[in-house]
Scaffold this active site. Structure first.
Site, PDB file in Angstrom:
ATOM      1  N   LYS A 173      -6.043   1.129   6.354  1.00  0.00           N
ATOM      2  CA  LYS A 173      -6.972   0.522   5.383  1.00  0.00           C
ATOM      3  C   LYS A 173      -7.095  -0.937   5.797  1.00  0.00           C
ATOM      4  O   LYS A 173      -6.294  -1.782   5.399  1.00  0.00           O
ATOM      5  CB  LYS A 173      -6.388   0.665   3.973  1.00  0.00           C
ATOM      6  CG  LYS A 173      -7.390   0.622   2.831  1.00  0.00           C
ATOM      7  CD  LYS A 173      -8.249  -0.619   2.770  1.00  0.00           C
ATOM      8  CE  LYS A 173      -7.538  -1.849   2.269  1.00  0.00           C
ATOM      9  NZ  LYS A 173      -8.357  -3.085   2.462  1.00  0.00           N
ATOM     10  N   GLU A 176     -11.540  -5.592   4.245  1.00  0.00           N
ATOM     11  CA  GLU A 176     -12.969  -5.355   4.053  1.00  0.00           C
ATOM     12  C   GLU A 176     -13.818  -6.506   4.595  1.00  0.00           C
ATOM     13  O   GLU A 176     -15.038  -6.426   4.624  1.00  0.00           O
ATOM     14  CB  GLU A 176     -13.280  -5.076   2.576  1.00  0.00           C
ATOM     15  CG  GLU A 176     -12.914  -6.185   1.589  1.00  0.00           C
ATOM     16  CD  GLU A 176     -11.461  -6.136   1.099  1.00  0.00           C
ATOM     17  OE1 GLU A 176     -10.545  -5.959   1.948  1.00  0.00           O
ATOM     18  OE2 GLU A 176     -11.243  -6.304  -0.105  1.00  0.00           O
ATOM     19  N   ARG A 177     -13.160  -7.614   5.020  1.00  0.00           N
ATOM     20  CA  ARG A 177     -13.925  -8.754   5.552  1.00  0.00           C
ATOM     21  C   ARG A 177     -14.408  -8.501   6.985  1.00  0.00           C
ATOM     22  O   ARG A 177     -15.465  -8.957   7.377  1.00  0.00           O
ATOM     23  CB  ARG A 177     -13.054 -10.004   5.595  1.00  0.00           C
ATOM     24  CG  ARG A 177     -12.344 -10.291   4.322  1.00  0.00           C
ATOM     25  CD  ARG A 177     -12.979 -11.478   3.609  1.00  0.00           C
ATOM     26  NE  ARG A 177     -12.300 -11.699   2.348  1.00  0.00           N
ATOM     27  CZ  ARG A 177     -12.660 -11.160   1.180  1.00  0.00           C
ATOM     28  NH1 ARG A 177     -13.728 -10.388   1.094  1.00  0.00           N
ATOM     29  NH2 ARG A 177     -11.976 -11.393   0.077  1.00  0.00           N
ATOM     30  N   CYS A 281      -0.911 -16.779  10.061  1.00  0.00           N
ATOM     31  CA  CYS A 281       0.328 -16.827   9.282  1.00  0.00           C
ATOM     32  C   CYS A 281       1.389 -17.627  10.021  1.00  0.00           C
ATOM     33  O   CYS A 281       2.388 -18.017   9.439  1.00  0.00           O
ATOM     34  CB  CYS A 281       0.830 -15.426   8.991  1.00  0.00           C
ATOM     35  SG  CYS A 281       1.403 -14.599  10.456  1.00  0.00           S
TER      36      CYS A 281
HETATM   37  P1  NAD Z   1      -4.990 -10.410   1.298  1.00  0.00           P
HETATM   38  O1  NAD Z   1      -3.653 -10.292   0.683  1.00  0.00           O
HETATM   39  O2  NAD Z   1      -6.118 -10.940   0.464  1.00  0.00           O
HETATM   40  O3  NAD Z   1      -5.492  -8.974   1.829  1.00  0.00           O
HETATM   41  C1  NAD Z   1      -4.690  -8.177   2.655  1.00  0.00           C
HETATM   42  C2  NAD Z   1      -5.021  -6.718   2.402  1.00  0.00           C
HETATM   43  O4  NAD Z   1      -4.742  -6.398   1.035  1.00  0.00           O
HETATM   44  C3  NAD Z   1      -6.483  -6.371   2.639  1.00  0.00           C
HETATM   45  O5  NAD Z   1      -6.560  -5.123   3.282  1.00  0.00           O
HETATM   46  C4  NAD Z   1      -7.069  -6.310   1.241  1.00  0.00           C
HETATM   47  O6  NAD Z   1      -8.132  -5.387   1.130  1.00  0.00           O
HETATM   48  C5  NAD Z   1      -5.893  -5.862   0.397  1.00  0.00           C
HETATM   49  N1  NAD Z   1      -5.959  -6.407  -0.978  1.00  0.00           N
HETATM   50  C6  NAD Z   1      -6.519  -7.581  -1.364  1.00  0.00           C
HETATM   51  N2  NAD Z   1      -6.386  -7.737  -2.694  1.00  0.00           N
HETATM   52  C7  NAD Z   1      -5.720  -6.661  -3.150  1.00  0.00           C
HETATM   53  C8  NAD Z   1      -5.264  -6.249  -4.439  1.00  0.00           C
HETATM   54  N3  NAD Z   1      -5.483  -7.002  -5.528  1.00  0.00           N
HETATM   55  N4  NAD Z   1      -4.601  -5.090  -4.543  1.00  0.00           N
HETATM   56  C9  NAD Z   1      -4.377  -4.327  -3.472  1.00  0.00           C
HETATM   57  N5  NAD Z   1      -4.784  -4.657  -2.225  1.00  0.00           N
HETATM   58  C10 NAD Z   1      -5.441  -5.805  -2.059  1.00  0.00           C
HETATM   59  O7  NAD Z   1      -4.810 -11.279   2.635  1.00  0.00           O
HETATM   60  P2  NAD Z   1      -5.925 -11.807   3.627  1.00  0.00           P
HETATM   61  O8  NAD Z   1      -6.665 -12.928   2.964  1.00  0.00           O
HETATM   62  O9  NAD Z   1      -6.697 -10.697   4.205  1.00  0.00           O
HETATM   63  O10 NAD Z   1      -5.004 -12.394   4.807  1.00  0.00           O
HETATM   64  C11 NAD Z   1      -4.447 -13.672   4.778  1.00  0.00           C
HETATM   65  C12 NAD Z   1      -3.007 -13.641   4.309  1.00  0.00           C
HETATM   66  O11 NAD Z   1      -2.232 -12.791   5.139  1.00  0.00           O
HETATM   67  C13 NAD Z   1      -2.321 -15.002   4.394  1.00  0.00           C
HETATM   68  O12 NAD Z   1      -1.535 -15.181   3.253  1.00  0.00           O
HETATM   69  C14 NAD Z   1      -1.464 -14.889   5.638  1.00  0.00           C
HETATM   70  O13 NAD Z   1      -0.348 -15.756   5.667  1.00  0.00           O
HETATM   71  C15 NAD Z   1      -1.052 -13.475   5.570  1.00  0.00           C
HETATM   72  N6  NAD Z   1      -0.616 -12.967   6.866  1.00  0.00           N
HETATM   73  C16 NAD Z   1       0.710 -12.738   7.037  1.00  0.00           C
HETATM   74  C17 NAD Z   1       1.174 -12.289   8.257  1.00  0.00           C
HETATM   75  C18 NAD Z   1       2.639 -12.022   8.462  1.00  0.00           C
HETATM   76  O14 NAD Z   1       2.979 -11.374   9.439  1.00  0.00           O
HETATM   77  N7  NAD Z   1       3.513 -12.484   7.605  1.00  0.00           N
HETATM   78  C19 NAD Z   1       0.284 -12.060   9.303  1.00  0.00           C
HETATM   79  C20 NAD Z   1      -1.074 -12.292   9.081  1.00  0.00           C
HETATM   80  C21 NAD Z   1      -1.513 -12.735   7.846  1.00  0.00           C
END
Ligand code: NAD
Length: 499
Positions: A173, A176-177, A281
């Site tokens: 999954k 969606e961006r 990240c």
């Molecule tokens: P996000 O948490 O908004 O989304 C991540 C995923 O979760 C997406 O697939 C999204 O559709 C889903 N999602 C979003 N809102 C949700 C909800 N309310 N309930 C269930 N699922 C939901 O993150 P993002 O903006 O796509 O990515 C950026 C974030 O990811 C930053 O905080 C970054 O630090 C983190 N990140 C962490 C790592 C790591 O390895 N620790 C690596 C890359 C990115």
């Protein structure tokens, strides 16, 4: 308008929920596609396909599964430019950075070619009289992965390559961006020889995620994204009895010792803080110079470099240092946080808020900002900005700098810049952060080591890729077998021992 559906049972299919999300080109601000958002029934259908296909895949010998990975590596190289272009178009990062996103994923696919070795079990010959004991590493069944927007090639590959080579079926999954590259990767896996139904992509948002958590067939969830969602999925997935690993946000500190080579430090910070518009990240978002003189020299050297960063669309060629951020919402959040820094008393040494690019006025561009004299009570220190903003927190001593880093709630990455081996060694040993750089700004471990943060940057026991991935995507079964020869001993009512 391009419609992006799902990749189910080896086919591109349209969504049936009636819900979609806009996909933007962040450089122009235009909507370039609409992606389907799956409902529970679509997720259920994908799970049923995966469950039906998985046993035959798991029964295939590991060498044959590994050969799919070998072929996948070749296909990724063949399609590198196409993948990078599609990635940049939806994400906004530069083309070389997008190719890097693919390559860091490809390296894990390469590592997975070693699956036959990694999946070897253990055997004890003669554990007792006529008794042998052996342990097998077996696939879990159907696994799911939920990935963020910022690495739409690398992070899906970090999950699906080990999951699949271990004999699981995998449902991705993606964010969606920027869903196009994950869909292309699924098609490439099939071209590489993967049977239909073993890798599927179900696009969606919270509704699809909740369907994954609630599904009783799905055995494991891998998540990468922001910390609040990581905690939500970890709690829900664990309560449902699944194996779960969730990787969250970060606030990575770089400690700059008075003896550091300042030219190297500035190069390192410029790349690691502003590359990919800070949407990593592992971005270095907090600089911690030790001592007033170090801080003054650092800020003086950084200002002209930050001011001269070149920002533009991915089509701008090699001249562009970083591109736009992913959405208008992300842009507004970053600019709002910069304003909060000013309001709360930090010194804005370079202000990137007014940045606008001729011909791309509707793009989601944010200029680079540099703060000095940031304190730990400010929102720009407490929150993950995820934009091209570097905060400087001045520390009087090394002890203050290490305490600051250790007290931060996140623990993904950190770096120290010094010429002193003793200080570097002490830092690496004591710091409570998962990935540490010594004069290395972005210490992302290579595929054969593991990737994972500490504290609120990761939830779960095992890291991503490397040997941990083979542990996460398999479970151990241990067989004790006895082939008695000679007289039978009759029933034994106490716990068996091998005496
Ligand atoms: P996000 O948490 O908004 O989304 C991540 C995923 O979760 C997406 O697939 C999204 O559709 C889903 N999602 C979003 N809102 C949700 C909800 N309310 N309930 C269930 N699922 C939901 O993150 P993002 O903006 O796509 O990515 C950026 C974030 O990811 C930053 O905080 C970054 O630090 C983190 N990140 C962490 C790592 C790591 O390895 N620790 C690596 C890359 C990115």
């Amino acid at each position: 308008m391009e419609q992006i559906g799902h990749f189910i049972n080896g086919e591109l299919v349209a969504g049936t929920s009636g819900r979609t999300a806009d996909v933007f080109n962040p450089a122009t601000g235009e909507v370039i596609a609409q992606v389907a958002l799956a409902d529970k029934s679509e997720m259920d259908a994908a799970v049923a396909v995966a469950a039906a296909a998985q046993p035959a895949w798991a029964a295939l010998n590991p060498q044959k599964r590994a050969r799919v990975m070998m072929k996948m590596v070749t296909l990724l190289h063949r399609d590198m430019d196409k993948l990078a272009e599609a990635l940049s178009r939806e994400h906004g990062k530069t083309l070389p950075d997008a190719a890097g996103d693919v390559i860091r994923g490809l390296e894990v696919v390469e590592y997975c070619i070693g699956a036959p070795e990694m999946l070897k079990g253990e055997y004890t010959d003669g554990a007792g009289p006529g008794i042998d004991m052996y342990s097998m590493k077996q696939a879990l069944g159907v696994c799911a992965g939920i990935t963020p927007f910022n690495f739409p090639a690398m992070i899906p590959m970090w999950m699906f390559a080990p999951a699949i080579v271990c004999g699981n079926a995998f449902i991705l999954k993606p964010s969606e961006r920027d869903p196009s590259v994950p869909m292309m990767l699924a098609a490439l896996m099939e071209e590489a020889g993967l049977p239909k139904g073993i890798m599927q992509v179900v696009n969606g948002d919270k509704e699809a995620v909740d369907a994954i958590i609630a599904d009783e067939t799905i055995q494991s969830i891998g998540f990468v994204g922001s910390t609040p969602i990581a905690q939500y999925i970890y709690a829900g997935g664990c309560a449902a009895g699944k194996r779960v690993q969730c990787f969250g946000g970060a606030k990575n500190h770089a400690i700059i010792m008075p003896d550091a080579d300042m030219d190297n430090v500035v190069d390192a910070l410029i790349g690691a803080s502003f590359g990919a518009a800070g949407e990593r990240c592992m971005a270095l978002s907090v600089a911690v110079p030790v001592g007033k003189d170090t801080a003054d020299r650092l800020i003086e050297a950084l200002i002209p470099r930050v001011e001269s960063l070149k920002i533009g669309p991915y089509t701008g060629g090699n001249d562009v240092d970083f591109g736009p951020v992913v959405t208008q919402m992300a842009k507004d959040k970053i600019n709002g946080l910069v304003q909060s820094g000013v309001d709360q008393g930090a010194e804005l040494a370079v202000d990137g808020r007014g940045f606008s690019l001729q011909g791309y006025e509707d793009g989601f561009f944010v200029g680079a900002s540099l703060f000095d004299n940031v304190t730990t009570d400010m929102d720009i220190y407490k929150q993950e900005i995820f934009g091209p903003v570097l905060c400087t927190v001045r520390a009087d001593t090394y002890a203050d700098a290490i305490k600051l880093t250790m007290d931060n709630e996140y623990g993904n990455g950190t770096a120290i810049f010094t010429r002193d081996g003793d200080t570097a060694r002490d830092f690496a040993n004591r710091i409570n952060v998962g990935m540490v750089g010594v004069n290395v700004p972005i210490p992302v471990p290579l595929a054969y080591h593991t990737f994972g943060g500490w504290k609120k940057s990761a939830f779960g026991d095992l890291n991503q890729h490397g040997p941990d991935a083979f542990k996460f995507y398999t479970r151990t079964k241990t067989v004790t077998s006895r082939w008695p020869s000679g007289a039978r001993e009759g029933a034994n009512f106490s716990i068996p021992t091998m005496d």
